[in-house]
Design an enzyme around this catalytic site. Structure first.
Site, short mmCIF file in Angstrom:
data_model
loop_
_atom_site.label_atom_id
_atom_site.label_comp_id
_atom_site.label_asym_id
_atom_site.label_seq_id
_atom_site.Cartn_x
_atom_site.Cartn_y
_atom_site.Cartn_z
N CYS A 258 0.81 -1.22 0.00
CA CYS A 258 0.00 0.00 0.00
C CYS A 258 0.85 1.27 0.00
CB CYS A 258 -0.98 -0.02 1.17
SG CYS A 258 -0.23 0.07 2.82
N HIS A 306 -2.55 1.42 6.80
CA HIS A 306 -2.93 1.27 5.39
C HIS A 306 -3.10 2.66 4.80
CE1 HIS A 306 -4.32 -1.00 1.92
NE2 HIS A 306 -5.25 -0.08 1.75
N HIS A 318 -5.71 1.92 -4.33
CA HIS A 318 -4.79 1.37 -3.33
C HIS A 318 -4.41 -0.05 -3.69
CE1 HIS A 318 -7.94 -0.96 -0.75
NE2 HIS A 318 -8.47 -0.68 -1.91
#
Length: 342
Positions: A258, A306, A318
């Site tokens: 990520c 994240h 993402h």
């Protein structure tokens, strides 16, 4: 952009919150008028699916810790190299200075004997020369500045050696931390794969469909514009990465985790972002979700483990987790930590 406002999380605990994967599976099944394989009628995940989701989340958090430790190790490797170079240059400088003094000592010896001050400077420990020379009242043989220069060079060399030794020890410790986090990630992912492989074929297929439930087509921008030319370039790069695989610890161009996707995308715009999602949360100016523009970084969970990039129309791009490629998902897919404008 009121439609982008994060829904209230009141009364909803982590243990009871339905994961993105399971919610996607339930939504898809509801659209077909059926109950997902292995799920109860209320759409809750099976114990195995919930465990796999949890393992993926734990692996992602361990990956971010791995990235942080690995980044520190890279910095330390550079600093150790620089410290060694400085030590080598300092030793060469000291050797040249002592060589000059040695030549003078030879000349003195040939002319009738060596001055005690010279003997002190050529000793193994010349640091205390000034104190001793003052006591002997023999400092007149040398210019005071030369004595100070040699003593200072010796002091700096000792400091450089100490610093190089300290950084080398820290590097070794950091390498051990990197290895530990790597093992943790690999263990979590291996356990998740083992559980998935043990699922009945129909349930595994349902889980795979759910894990790829995000969009791979570009969302409608609805007039949203990036806040800057560098943000626009990063948005374009992130779009071009859609469909690339999630690879833990990777920052492109063939695979991403990520934070690696964010670092790579902004790197294409000439902007150097930190390696971890936690550091990326503080890599710019905080804005509210209502103010979000394409290119803004959206970090998730309290620990910012994240991160995605806001693309407009309530969507982020993402790298979700292993098995799910880079894709678009709703900005409110999980609790938001911060929105950061780079």
């Amino acid at each position: 952009m009121a439609s982008h406002r994060r829904p209230s999380q009141s009364g909803l605990t982590q243990s009871t919150r339905v994961t993105v994967l399971s919610a996607a599976a339930a939504t898809a099944a509801a659209a077909l008028g059926a109950t997902p394989a292995g799920a109860d009628p209320a759409g809750a995940p099976t114990a195995t699916q919930a465990t796999v989701d949890r393992l993926f989340e734990q692996a992602e958090k361990a990956t971010e810790r791995f990235n942080k430790a690995n980044e520190r190790a890279e910095t330390l490797r550079e600093e150790v190299g620089q410290a060694r170079d400085r030590t080598a240059r300092g030793q060469e400088r000291l050797n040249r200075m002592r060589g000059v003094i040695g030549q003078l000592a030879g000349a003195q010896y040939r002319s009738g004997g060596m001055d005690p001050a010279v003997s002190l400077l050529l000793s193994e420990n010349p640091d205390s020369y000034l104190d001793k020379a003052a006591a002997l009242d023999r400092i007149g043989v040398f210019h005071t500045g030369r004595v100070h220069a040699l003593t200072e060079a010796q002091r700096r060399l000792g400091q450089e050696r100490t610093e190089a030794t300290r950084k080398l020890a820290e590097l070794e410790q950091t390498r051990a931390v990197v290895s530990r986090y790597k093992r943790a990630v690999e263990h979590k992912l291996a356990e998740a794969r083992r559980l998935l492989n043990a699922l009945p074929q129909a349930e595994r297929a349902e889980f795979d469909r759910a894990s790829r439930g995000g969009r791979e087509e570009m969302p409608e921008m609805s007039g949203a514009m990036p806040a800057s030319s560098r943000a626009a370039a990063a948005v374009l790069a992130a779009r071009n990465a859609v469909g690339k695989p999630y690879v833990w610890g990777a920052n492109g161009p063939s695979g991403f985790d990520c934070s690696g996707l964010m670092q790579w995308s902004y790197g294409q715009a000439g902007v150097s972002l930190p390696r971890t999602s936690q550091a990326q949360r503080s890599a710019g100016r905080r804005v509210s979700l209502d103010e979000a523009q394409p290119g803004d970084l959206v970090t998730y969970r309290d620990d910012a483990s994240h991160v995605g990039m806001y693309m407009g129309n309530g969507q982020v791009v993402h790298a979700p987790y292993p098995g799910a490629p880079v894709r678009y998902d709703p900005v409110g897919m999980m609790p938001i930590s911060a929105v950061t404008r780079v």
